[in-house]
Design a protein around this motif. Structure first.
Motif, PDB file in Angstrom:
ATOM      1  N   ASP A   8      42.077  42.206  41.399  1.00 55.40           N
ATOM      2  CA  ASP A   8      42.783  43.353  40.822  1.00 55.40           C
ATOM      3  C   ASP A   8      43.682  43.922  41.912  1.00 55.40           C
ATOM      4  N   VAL A   9      44.979  43.636  41.818  1.00 53.80           N
ATOM      5  CA  VAL A   9      45.935  43.968  42.876  1.00 53.80           C
ATOM      6  C   VAL A   9      46.699  45.228  42.493  1.00 53.80           C
ATOM      7  N   GLY A  10      46.518  46.279  43.280  1.00 54.35           N
ATOM      8  CA  GLY A  10      47.212  47.538  43.042  1.00 54.35           C
ATOM      9  C   GLY A  10      47.962  47.999  44.275  1.00 54.35           C
ATOM     10  N   GLY A  11      48.766  49.019  44.120  1.00 52.58           N
ATOM     11  CA  GLY A  11      49.578  49.510  45.218  1.00 52.58           C
ATOM     12  C   GLY A  11      48.798  50.234  46.296  1.00 52.58           C
ATOM     13  N   THR A  12      47.616  50.737  45.969  1.00 54.34           N
ATOM     14  CA  THR A  12      46.795  51.460  46.936  1.00 54.34           C
ATOM     15  C   THR A  12      45.648  50.618  47.450  1.00 54.34           C
ATOM     16  N   LYS A  13      45.008  49.863  46.547  1.00 50.85           N
ATOM     17  CA  LYS A  13      43.869  49.037  46.953  1.00 50.85           C
ATOM     18  C   LYS A  13      43.873  47.727  46.176  1.00 50.85           C
ATOM     19  N   ILE A  14      43.185  46.760  46.758  1.00 48.77           N
ATOM     20  CA  ILE A  14      42.996  45.462  46.114  1.00 48.77           C
ATOM     21  C   ILE A  14      41.498  45.229  46.018  1.00 48.77           C
ATOM     22  N   ALA A  15      41.050  44.844  44.828  1.00 46.33           N
ATOM     23  CA  ALA A  15      39.630  44.602  44.603  1.00 46.33           C
ATOM     24  C   ALA A  15      39.430  43.150  44.206  1.00 46.33           C
ATOM     25  N   ALA A  29      34.218  43.737  46.131  1.00 48.93           N
ATOM     26  CA  ALA A  29      34.672  44.167  47.448  1.00 48.93           C
ATOM     27  C   ALA A  29      36.077  44.735  47.293  1.00 48.93           C
ATOM     28  N   THR A  30      36.397  45.745  48.076  1.00 52.74           N
ATOM     29  CA  THR A  30      37.692  46.422  47.969  1.00 52.74           C
ATOM     30  C   THR A  30      38.250  46.682  49.362  1.00 52.74           C
ATOM     31  N   LEU A  31      39.561  46.505  49.495  1.00 51.90           N
ATOM     32  CA  LEU A  31      40.248  46.803  50.746  1.00 51.90           C
ATOM     33  C   LEU A  31      41.557  47.528  50.441  1.00 51.90           C
ATOM     34  N   PRO A  32      42.053  48.344  51.379  1.00 49.68           N
ATOM     35  CA  PRO A  32      43.374  48.958  51.191  1.00 49.68           C
ATOM     36  C   PRO A  32      44.453  47.879  51.098  1.00 49.68           C
ATOM     37  N   THR A  33      45.471  48.134  50.280  1.00 49.02           N
ATOM     38  CA  THR A  33      46.532  47.158  50.059  1.00 49.02           C
ATOM     39  C   THR A  33      47.402  46.946  51.305  1.00 49.02           C
ATOM     40  N   ARG A  34      47.632  47.998  52.064  1.00 45.92           N
ATOM     41  CA  ARG A  34      48.516  47.956  53.236  1.00 45.92           C
ATOM     42  C   ARG A  34      49.934  47.575  52.817  1.00 45.92           C
ATOM     43  N   ALA A  35      50.354  48.213  51.723  1.00 41.13           N
ATOM     44  CA  ALA A  35      51.612  47.849  51.073  1.00 41.13           C
ATOM     45  C   ALA A  35      52.831  48.044  51.964  1.00 41.13           C
ATOM     46  N   SER A  36      52.769  48.964  52.902  1.00 43.73           N
ATOM     47  CA  SER A  36      53.934  49.260  53.739  1.00 43.73           C
ATOM     48  C   SER A  36      54.056  48.304  54.933  1.00 43.73           C
ATOM     49  N   GLU A  37      53.101  47.378  55.082  1.00 47.79           N
ATOM     50  CA  GLU A  37      53.061  46.544  56.291  1.00 47.79           C
ATOM     51  C   GLU A  37      53.617  45.137  56.093  1.00 47.79           C
ATOM     52  N   GLY A  38      54.256  44.895  54.955  1.00 48.34           N
ATOM     53  CA  GLY A  38      54.969  43.633  54.796  1.00 48.34           C
ATOM     54  C   GLY A  38      54.261  42.619  53.922  1.00 48.34           C
ATOM     55  N   THR A  39      55.033  41.617  53.529  1.00 44.70           N
ATOM     56  CA  THR A  39      54.601  40.599  52.575  1.00 44.70           C
ATOM     57  C   THR A  39      53.304  39.916  52.993  1.00 44.70           C
ATOM     58  N   GLU A  40      53.262  39.374  54.200  1.00 42.85           N
ATOM     59  CA  GLU A  40      52.122  38.572  54.619  1.00 42.85           C
ATOM     60  C   GLU A  40      50.894  39.412  54.933  1.00 42.85           C
ATOM     61  N   THR A  78      54.767  34.657  39.402  1.00 47.46           N
ATOM     62  CA  THR A  78      55.192  35.571  40.458  1.00 47.46           C
ATOM     63  C   THR A  78      54.961  37.027  40.072  1.00 47.46           C
ATOM     64  N   VAL A  79      54.913  37.877  41.104  1.00 49.12           N
ATOM     65  CA  VAL A  79      54.727  39.313  40.891  1.00 49.12           C
ATOM     66  C   VAL A  79      55.730  40.075  41.752  1.00 49.12           C
ATOM     67  N   SER A  80      56.147  41.233  41.241  1.00 50.78           N
ATOM     68  CA  SER A  80      57.079  42.115  41.965  1.00 50.78           C
ATOM     69  C   SER A  80      56.625  43.565  41.778  1.00 50.78           C
ATOM     70  N   PRO A  81      55.435  43.915  42.269  1.00 54.36           N
ATOM     71  CA  PRO A  81      54.907  45.262  41.998  1.00 54.36           C
ATOM     72  C   PRO A  81      55.816  46.358  42.553  1.00 54.36           C
ATOM     73  N   VAL A  82      56.063  47.353  41.728  1.00 61.37           N
ATOM     74  CA  VAL A  82      56.908  48.471  42.134  1.00 61.37           C
ATOM     75  C   VAL A  82      56.357  49.136  43.392  1.00 61.37           C
ATOM     76  N   ASN A  83      55.025  49.209  43.501  1.00 64.34           N
ATOM     77  CA  ASN A  83      54.401  49.927  44.610  1.00 64.34           C
ATOM     78  C   ASN A  83      54.051  49.038  45.802  1.00 64.34           C
ATOM     79  N   ILE A  84      54.473  47.768  45.790  1.00 62.09           N
ATOM     80  CA  ILE A  84      54.305  46.891  46.956  1.00 62.09           C
ATOM     81  C   ILE A  84      55.690  46.352  47.302  1.00 62.09           C
TER      82      ILE A  84
END
Length: 307
Positions: A8-15, A29-40, A78-84
């Motif tokens: 479950d991939v979201g802009g704030t967290k990924i589960a 298990a859940t971790l922060p998305t780290r959306a501002s830190e780049g693609t990889e 492919t995905v292009s999330p607005v928040n990532i």
């Protein structure tokens, strides 16, 4: 112990989770998305979670279901999330398939997965035409008709967060203007309240977020209450429009903002009763999600099991 690997991939967290064929969630298990830190960097979060769940499954899973914030392209994978911001046309399905070789991988929107999970195992069981919604960092949604998710041409059907409710409203991250997400998402309500003079008590280091805003509204803060009323009015406009087009019999709402309970659902039901006046819309039910934060994972697994 094999099972279905759900993401479950979201802009704030990924589960990520391991789900039995009967919908039971054995591990998460859940971790922060780290959306501002780049693609990889965002991909490394996904890869870490995949490795964790596969290990928990004893090295083998039967299938993978992915629910991702959108827009998505089911055909291309492919995905292009607005928040990532770093993921534009990101080949998520292929990357996951390479990480878990030899099993089928299915991609869907996070709103569709939430809706499918609630329809199969939660508040929407037995309903013919259901809209599932997540009101949180953004506003997402998915439609389930007669037990099957409605995907549309690219997989983005039900993308209700970008229904325009104020043509002259604020610019949205999607590039449009006046989307319901610009008014009713948690961060949008907080920004509006701060601009109207709301002064949260942050002396203990608490961030001004939707949870803080909800607490202020519960305590009777007039600006916080107006922020929630403004958000629920926007949601009601959108729901009434979608219900008129799709002839819905149920709306299920989950996500962080939905945890505010009566603060959200009371005004929303009142506003909807004023706006949804056609005979076939009167009495449209709006209820809270039963599966909580697990709906997206359970729904992603259900998507993987669809024939």
């Amino acid at each position: 112990m094999a099972g279905i690997l759900a993401l479950d991939v979201g802009g704030t967290k990924i589960a990520a989770g391991l789900v039995d064929p009967d919908g039971s969630l054995d591990y998460t298990a859940t971790l922060p998305t780290r959306a501002s830190e780049g693609t990889e960097m965002v991909w490394s979060v996904v890869a870490e979670l995949i490795e964790d769940v596969v290990q928990r499954a004893g090295g083998r899973v039967d299938a993978v279901g992915i629910g991702s914030a959108g827009p998505i392209d089911v055909q291309a994978g492919t995905v292009s999330p607005v928040n990532i911001p770093g993921w534009r046309g990101f080949a998520l399905r292929d990357r996951v398939a390479a990480a878990v070789p030899g099993v089928p991988v299915r991609l869907g929107g996070d709103g569709v997965c939430m809706a499918l999970g609630e329809h199969r195992y939660g508040a929407g069981r037995g309903r013919r035409a259901m809209l599932g919604m997540v009101v949180s960092t953004g506003v997402g949604g998915g439609l389930v008709f007669d037990g099957s998710p409605v995907l549309g041409r690219t997989g983005n059907a039900g993308h209700v967060g970008h229904v325009v409710v104020d043509p002259d409203g604020d610019r949205c991250r999607c590039g449009g203007r006046g989307c319901v997400e610009t008014i009713a998402s948690g961060p949008s309500m907080v920004r509006w309240a701060l601009a109207q003079g709301w002064s949260p008590d942050t002396r203990d280091g608490t961030r001004a977020d939707a949870k803080t805003l909800a607490a202020a509204a519960e305590a009777g803060d007039p600006v916080a209450l107006r922020a929630f009323r403004r958000g629920t009015d926007a949601l009601a406009v959108m729901i009434a429009s979608v219900a008129a087009v799709c002839d819905l019999d149920l709306v299920v709402i989950g996500g962080g903002v939905a945890k505010s309970g009566a603060l959200l659902f009371g005004p929303l039901r009142e506003a909807l009763a004023e706006r949804a006046r056609l005979d076939f819309l009167v009495g449209l039910q709006v209820v809270s999600a039963q599966l909580g934060g697990d709906a997206g994972l359970v729904g992603a697994a259900a998507l993987a099991m669809l024939r």
